[in-house]
Motif scaffolding. Sequence first.
Motif, short mmCIF file in Angstrom:
data_model
loop_
_atom_site.label_atom_id
_atom_site.label_comp_id
_atom_site.label_asym_id
_atom_site.label_seq_id
_atom_site.Cartn_x
_atom_site.Cartn_y
_atom_site.Cartn_z
N LEU A 1 -1.05 6.90 6.73
CA LEU A 1 -1.54 7.41 8.02
C LEU A 1 -2.75 8.32 7.81
O LEU A 1 -3.71 8.28 8.58
CB LEU A 1 -0.41 8.15 8.73
N ARG A 2 -2.69 9.15 6.78
CA ARG A 2 -3.79 10.07 6.50
C ARG A 2 -5.05 9.30 6.10
O ARG A 2 -6.17 9.65 6.49
CB ARG A 2 -3.39 11.03 5.38
N LYS A 3 -4.87 8.23 5.32
CA LYS A 3 -6.01 7.40 4.94
C LYS A 3 -6.64 6.76 6.18
O LYS A 3 -7.86 6.66 6.30
CB LYS A 3 -5.57 6.32 3.95
N TRP B 1 3.29 -1.46 2.53
CA TRP B 1 3.09 -2.38 1.41
C TRP B 1 2.77 -3.81 1.84
O TRP B 1 2.61 -4.69 0.99
CB TRP B 1 4.34 -2.41 0.53
N GLY B 2 2.68 -4.07 3.16
CA GLY B 2 2.51 -5.44 3.65
C GLY B 2 1.35 -6.18 3.02
O GLY B 2 1.47 -7.36 2.66
N VAL B 3 0.22 -5.52 2.87
CA VAL B 3 -0.94 -6.11 2.21
C VAL B 3 -0.98 -5.75 0.73
O VAL B 3 -1.27 -6.57 -0.13
CB VAL B 3 -2.26 -5.65 2.89
N ALA B 4 -0.65 -4.49 0.43
CA ALA B 4 -0.92 -3.94 -0.90
C ALA B 4 -0.06 -4.51 -2.01
O ALA B 4 -0.58 -4.89 -3.07
CB ALA B 4 -0.76 -2.41 -0.85
N GLU B 5 1.27 -4.58 -1.82
CA GLU B 5 2.12 -4.92 -2.97
C GLU B 5 1.93 -6.35 -3.47
O GLU B 5 1.73 -6.54 -4.68
CB GLU B 5 3.60 -4.64 -2.66
N PRO B 6 1.98 -7.37 -2.60
CA PRO B 6 1.73 -8.72 -3.13
C PRO B 6 0.34 -8.85 -3.75
O PRO B 6 0.17 -9.56 -4.75
CB PRO B 6 1.86 -9.61 -1.89
N ALA C 1 -7.99 -0.29 -6.76
CA ALA C 1 -8.49 1.08 -6.94
C ALA C 1 -7.63 2.09 -6.18
O ALA C 1 -7.35 3.19 -6.68
CB ALA C 1 -9.94 1.17 -6.46
N ASP C 2 -7.18 1.74 -4.97
CA ASP C 2 -6.38 2.66 -4.14
C ASP C 2 -5.62 1.82 -3.12
O ASP C 2 -6.19 1.37 -2.12
CB ASP C 2 -7.27 3.68 -3.44
N TYR C 3 -4.34 1.58 -3.37
CA TYR C 3 -3.61 0.63 -2.53
C TYR C 3 -3.34 1.15 -1.12
O TYR C 3 -2.91 0.39 -0.26
CB TYR C 3 -2.30 0.15 -3.18
N THR C 4 -3.60 2.44 -0.84
CA THR C 4 -3.42 2.92 0.53
C THR C 4 -4.55 2.44 1.45
O THR C 4 -4.42 2.53 2.68
CB THR C 4 -3.36 4.46 0.58
N GLN C 5 -5.65 1.94 0.89
CA GLN C 5 -6.76 1.52 1.74
C GLN C 5 -6.84 0.01 1.92
O GLN C 5 -7.69 -0.48 2.66
CB GLN C 5 -8.08 2.03 1.18
N GLY C 6 -5.94 -0.75 1.29
CA GLY C 6 -5.99 -2.21 1.37
C GLY C 6 -5.90 -2.73 2.79
O GLY C 6 -6.67 -3.61 3.21
#
Length: 501
Positions: free
Chosen positions: A217-219, A108-113, A390-395
């Motif tokens: 990890l999969r992303k 979440w380091g980049v994605a959540e904020p 759109a997809d927070y796993t790729q941020g």
Amino acid sequence: MNLLPLNNTPTRLEKTALVLCLSLSVIAFLFPQLLTTSLQPIISELLGYLGSPFFILVNLLLFAVLAIAISPLGQRKIGGAQAKVEFGLFGWLSMLFAAGMGSGLIFWGVAEPALHTVSSPLKQSLYPNTQTSGLALTLVNWGAHAWALYAVFGLVLGGLTSNSGKAGDISAPVMSAVKGLINRGWQLKLRFSIKLIAILAIFFGVVGTIANSTLLLRKGLELKLGVESVLLSGFIIISLIVILYTVSATLGLKKGVQTLSKFNVLLAFMLIVWLLIFVPIQPIIDIALGGTWDYIQLITTGTWQFESVLKKPEWANGWTYNYYFWWLAWGPFVGVFLAKISQGRPVWQYIVGVVFVPTLVTIIWFSVFSGSAIAWDQTHNAGILAAIKADYTQGLFVFFEQLGWQGGLLIWSSLLLLLIFVATSADSAVLVIRELSGANEAQTWSLYAWSFALGLCAFVLLVQNNEPLNRSVAIIGALPFLVIFIFQLVGFTKEFINEFR
């Protein structure tokens, strides 16, 4: 120090817990729709009832922990007056941070904020700057409250009072609370039930974390190596995680858990320094200072009536309240783990190390990662925020790919960091689960069985490819454990009152 008991103890508890965990995993695999159509709505409804009162309780615990640190109780030693410090300061801090929530910071380091910046759930009239308020809200979810909850578990289980039993005895405070109310037979049944519920809470809390981390990890494998098969990439990643935490748990605390934790903390520090070399520092400082100020405002005013500062009060169920029950699910194993590795340290030092140091690291981490990503997106029109929405796993990957050749190195370093952080949480959990279940150190089949069970259940969740579902599964055991936690607090308070009398 050995975390596992040396005596041969009955394994009925372990067998019962293993059968339950594996059975629930098989049912979820055969009937996956039960997770999304039945389990998830039930948990959401329960959070609607229990979330706000529990959140207020954690607020009270945060201030109680601060009061204990500056009171005469702060001079007591974890484990009693005769306890000796076994781990050095760096090793101790590394282990508690890696076991507590290191993997979540990578995810979440980049994605959540960024998510809270793009679509802020806070009322703009109260918090007009969406960038700083986005960081502040993230810190409410990941900061001092969460670590204070862990600290309380460690204090309750740390053997601070003469009647609390050995350090790490999760049922001792409850026994103090009900002393004189039930007979010997019911006490044995209660101990069994407490440990069984604690094991289930730990198991599913860690399973949700492994499944969530595997999504990221999969992303990464998909973007860097072109591996698109969910089953193949998920199987490879979870297999690596299982092997890593099994080997670490086999080596024990000093050779396994401590070594991995130290390596990961050093790698995380290098990652922050490396990133700071290639991005402007001023936006990071601005967001860090503004976000910290908004965070202090939220702690002192907003969190006591949290839903009143939100545009939609129900938002808290899916985020903040869900997080806090996730920390509660991890509380039994993190608390036992902290009680074991913190023996001999004064309470004030323990509280500073468990609450203040990780909170400071959390502020720095989110400020650097989210602050640099948001500033880069605004300066270069890079589409980072749009990609996260759109997809927070790729941020994380979209941001790092903007940095040229060093971005690729940062991506692989982050994936390695996440992999090891997950392993250092899981190996600690396996050790604590085995201790709670009465497993003997020589019973290696027990270690392998729990390692396999965690991996199997995480893979079942991964197939669903549903991050909110992972968070729901992670708090299954926490909901019933809340009752036990309240009795632990009552018993712990009762012991101290009796001693002072």
